[in-house]
Design a protein around this motif. Structure first.
Motif, mmCIF file in Angstrom:
data_model
loop_
_atom_site.group_PDB
_atom_site.id
_atom_site.type_symbol
_atom_site.label_atom_id
_atom_site.label_comp_id
_atom_site.label_asym_id
_atom_site.label_seq_id
_atom_site.Cartn_x
_atom_site.Cartn_y
_atom_site.Cartn_z
ATOM 1 N N CYS A 123 -4.938 20.864 1.253
ATOM 2 C CA CYS A 123 -6.252 21.446 1.010
ATOM 3 C C CYS A 123 -6.078 22.957 0.902
ATOM 4 C CB CYS A 123 -7.207 21.082 2.144
ATOM 5 S SG CYS A 123 -8.850 21.779 1.920
ATOM 6 N N HIS A 124 -6.344 23.511 -0.268
ATOM 7 C CA HIS A 124 -6.070 24.933 -0.501
ATOM 8 C C HIS A 124 -7.064 25.850 0.208
ATOM 9 C CE1 HIS A 124 -2.765 24.302 -3.219
ATOM 10 N NE2 HIS A 124 -3.465 23.380 -3.848
ATOM 11 N N ASN A 125 -8.243 25.334 0.590
ATOM 12 C CA ASN A 125 -9.224 26.175 1.281
ATOM 13 C C ASN A 125 -8.728 26.619 2.651
ATOM 14 O OD1 ASN A 125 -10.937 25.856 -0.869
ATOM 15 N ND2 ASN A 125 -12.098 24.216 0.060
ATOM 16 N N ASN A 126 -8.115 25.681 3.394
ATOM 17 C CA ASN A 126 -7.655 26.031 4.745
ATOM 18 C C ASN A 126 -6.185 25.678 4.980
ATOM 19 O OD1 ASN A 126 -7.935 23.296 4.810
ATOM 20 N ND2 ASN A 126 -9.508 23.255 6.393
ATOM 21 N N ASN A 127 -5.458 25.335 3.910
ATOM 22 C CA ASN A 127 -4.020 25.084 3.970
ATOM 23 C C ASN A 127 -3.655 23.948 4.938
ATOM 24 O OD1 ASN A 127 -1.599 25.760 2.748
ATOM 25 N ND2 ASN A 127 -0.960 27.044 4.445
ATOM 26 N N THR A 128 -4.453 22.874 4.936
ATOM 27 C CA THR A 128 -4.171 21.730 5.802
ATOM 28 C C THR A 128 -3.678 20.550 4.974
ATOM 29 O OG1 THR A 128 -6.478 20.984 5.671
ATOM 30 C CG2 THR A 128 -5.878 22.381 7.535
ATOM 31 N N LEU A 129 -2.909 19.719 5.625
ATOM 32 C CA LEU A 129 -2.401 18.505 5.000
ATOM 33 C C LEU A 129 -3.461 17.417 5.106
ATOM 34 C CD1 LEU A 129 0.076 16.986 3.783
ATOM 35 C CD2 LEU A 129 0.671 16.361 6.131
ATOM 36 N N VAL A 130 -3.747 16.774 4.002
ATOM 37 C CA VAL A 130 -4.724 15.689 3.958
ATOM 38 C C VAL A 130 -3.980 14.433 3.507
ATOM 39 C CG1 VAL A 130 -6.882 14.890 2.931
ATOM 40 C CG2 VAL A 130 -6.526 17.336 3.332
ATOM 41 N N VAL A 131 -4.101 13.332 4.262
ATOM 42 C CA VAL A 131 -3.399 12.093 3.923
ATOM 43 C C VAL A 131 -4.347 10.910 3.986
ATOM 44 C CG1 VAL A 131 -1.155 12.905 4.738
ATOM 45 C CG2 VAL A 131 -2.658 11.704 6.299
ATOM 46 N N GLY A 132 -3.998 9.870 3.252
ATOM 47 C CA GLY A 132 -4.752 8.633 3.301
ATOM 48 C C GLY A 132 -3.942 7.497 2.722
ATOM 49 N N ILE A 133 -4.152 6.301 3.266
ATOM 50 C CA ILE A 133 -3.497 5.109 2.729
ATOM 51 C C ILE A 133 -4.329 4.606 1.558
ATOM 52 C CG2 ILE A 133 -2.905 2.703 3.210
ATOM 53 C CD1 ILE A 133 -2.085 3.537 5.997
ATOM 54 N N ILE A 134 -3.645 4.333 0.449
ATOM 55 C CA ILE A 134 -4.324 3.895 -0.775
ATOM 56 C C ILE A 134 -3.687 2.599 -1.282
ATOM 57 C CG2 ILE A 134 -4.999 6.240 -1.415
ATOM 58 C CD1 ILE A 134 -2.674 6.177 -3.481
ATOM 59 N N TYR A 192 0.832 -1.193 0.000
ATOM 60 C CA TYR A 192 0.000 0.000 0.000
ATOM 61 C C TYR A 192 0.872 1.252 0.000
ATOM 62 C CZ TYR A 192 0.701 -1.391 4.892
ATOM 63 O OH TYR A 192 1.236 -1.833 6.073
ATOM 64 N N SER A 193 0.241 2.387 -0.219
ATOM 65 C CA SER A 193 0.955 3.669 -0.335
ATOM 66 C C SER A 193 0.236 4.737 0.469
ATOM 67 C CB SER A 193 0.998 4.111 -1.799
ATOM 68 O OG SER A 193 1.589 3.131 -2.611
ATOM 69 N N LEU A 194 0.915 5.849 0.666
ATOM 70 C CA LEU A 194 0.304 6.999 1.324
ATOM 71 C C LEU A 194 0.177 8.120 0.312
ATOM 72 C CD1 LEU A 194 -0.404 7.907 4.379
ATOM 73 C CD2 LEU A 194 1.526 9.415 4.040
ATOM 74 N N LEU A 195 -1.022 8.672 0.206
ATOM 75 C CA LEU A 195 -1.273 9.815 -0.662
ATOM 76 C C LEU A 195 -1.395 11.043 0.229
ATOM 77 C CD1 LEU A 195 -1.955 10.933 -3.501
ATOM 78 C CD2 LEU A 195 -4.353 10.458 -2.975
ATOM 79 N N THR A 241 6.093 2.126 7.827
ATOM 80 C CA THR A 241 6.077 3.059 8.952
ATOM 81 C C THR A 241 7.403 3.808 9.064
ATOM 82 O OG1 THR A 241 4.518 1.620 10.118
ATOM 83 C CG2 THR A 241 5.670 3.250 11.438
ATOM 84 N N GLU A 242 8.506 3.108 8.904
ATOM 85 C CA GLU A 242 9.816 3.761 8.963
ATOM 86 C C GLU A 242 9.986 4.771 7.829
ATOM 87 O OE1 GLU A 242 12.551 0.479 9.034
ATOM 88 O OE2 GLU A 242 12.268 0.161 11.201
ATOM 89 N N ALA A 243 9.510 4.415 6.641
ATOM 90 C CA ALA A 243 9.611 5.338 5.499
ATOM 91 C C ALA A 243 8.775 6.590 5.744
ATOM 92 C CB ALA A 243 9.172 4.642 4.215
ATOM 93 N N MET A 244 7.567 6.424 6.272
ATOM 94 C CA MET A 244 6.713 7.580 6.545
ATOM 95 C C MET A 244 7.332 8.469 7.622
ATOM 96 S SD MET A 244 4.354 7.416 4.379
ATOM 97 C CE MET A 244 5.501 6.587 3.296
ATOM 98 N N ASN A 245 7.992 7.858 8.587
ATOM 99 C CA ASN A 245 8.667 8.629 9.628
ATOM 100 C C ASN A 245 9.779 9.497 9.034
ATOM 101 O OD1 ASN A 245 8.994 9.333 12.414
ATOM 102 N ND2 ASN A 245 10.837 8.087 12.421
ATOM 103 N N ARG A 246 10.452 8.983 8.001
ATOM 104 C CA ARG A 246 11.500 9.764 7.329
ATOM 105 C C ARG A 246 10.914 10.855 6.433
ATOM 106 N NH1 ARG A 246 13.430 4.600 6.488
ATOM 107 N NH2 ARG A 246 12.849 4.685 4.283
ATOM 108 N N TYR A 247 9.779 10.578 5.801
ATOM 109 C CA TYR A 247 9.198 11.526 4.841
ATOM 110 C C TYR A 247 8.592 12.750 5.507
ATOM 111 C CZ TYR A 247 9.673 7.814 1.350
ATOM 112 O OH TYR A 247 10.153 6.856 0.525
ATOM 113 N N PHE A 248 8.149 12.608 6.752
ATOM 114 C CA PHE A 248 7.569 13.746 7.478
ATOM 115 C C PHE A 248 8.580 14.229 8.504
ATOM 116 C CE2 PHE A 248 3.920 11.528 5.758
ATOM 117 C CZ PHE A 248 3.166 12.560 5.246
ATOM 118 N N SER A 249 9.158 15.375 8.238
ATOM 119 C CA SER A 249 10.196 15.947 9.119
ATOM 120 C C SER A 249 9.585 17.040 9.984
ATOM 121 C CB SER A 249 11.338 16.525 8.291
ATOM 122 O OG SER A 249 12.004 15.498 7.601
ATOM 123 N N VAL A 250 10.140 17.172 11.182
ATOM 124 C CA VAL A 250 9.625 18.147 12.144
ATOM 125 C C VAL A 250 10.328 19.493 11.984
ATOM 126 C CG1 VAL A 250 9.406 18.687 14.609
ATOM 127 C CG2 VAL A 250 9.016 16.348 13.800
#
Length: 106
Positions: free
Chosen positions: A39-50, A32-35, A95-104
């Motif tokens: 969201c340009h209306n309120n500038n929020t990040l939207v994610v989902g597993i696909i 599976y993947s993460l998309l 999970t490890e890959a997603m942890n690397r892709y989202f940096s603080v």
């Protein structure tokens, strides 16, 4: 390249990813993947597993075995991890890959 989020958002996101990937692994799902999008209306990040419709059935087990053997370097090529792996290993790798892709950022 990474997506930058604050620590609280990353904690919430990683908790959701761990729960969702554990659920998928418990149902023998893999590949599976993460998309992610903004969201340009309120500038929020939207994610989902696909793309979670593939289960680790006997044919995927055989594919894993063949690709592991082929990727083992026995034929002189580079040693690498096969892309088709059992759901528990896939869960950890995802999970490890997603942890690397989202940096603080502070």
């Amino acid at each position: 390249s990474p997506l930058y989020v604050n620590q609280e958002d990353k904690d919430i996101l990683m908790d959701a990813i761990k729960r969702d990937s554990a659920f998928l692994a418990s149902h023998h799902m893999m590949d599976y993947s993460l998309l992610a999008g903004i969201c340009h209306n309120n500038n929020t990040l939207v994610v989902g597993i696909i793309d979670y419709i593939r289960t680790f059935t006997w044919d995927k087990k055989i594919e894993n075995y063949v690709k592991a053997f082929k990727s083992s370097g026995v034929f002189g090529g580079p040693v690498k991890t096969p892309t088709v792996v059992n759901p528990d290993f896939y869960k950890v790798r995802f999970t490890e890959a997603m942890n690397r892709y989202f940096s603080v950022v502070q």
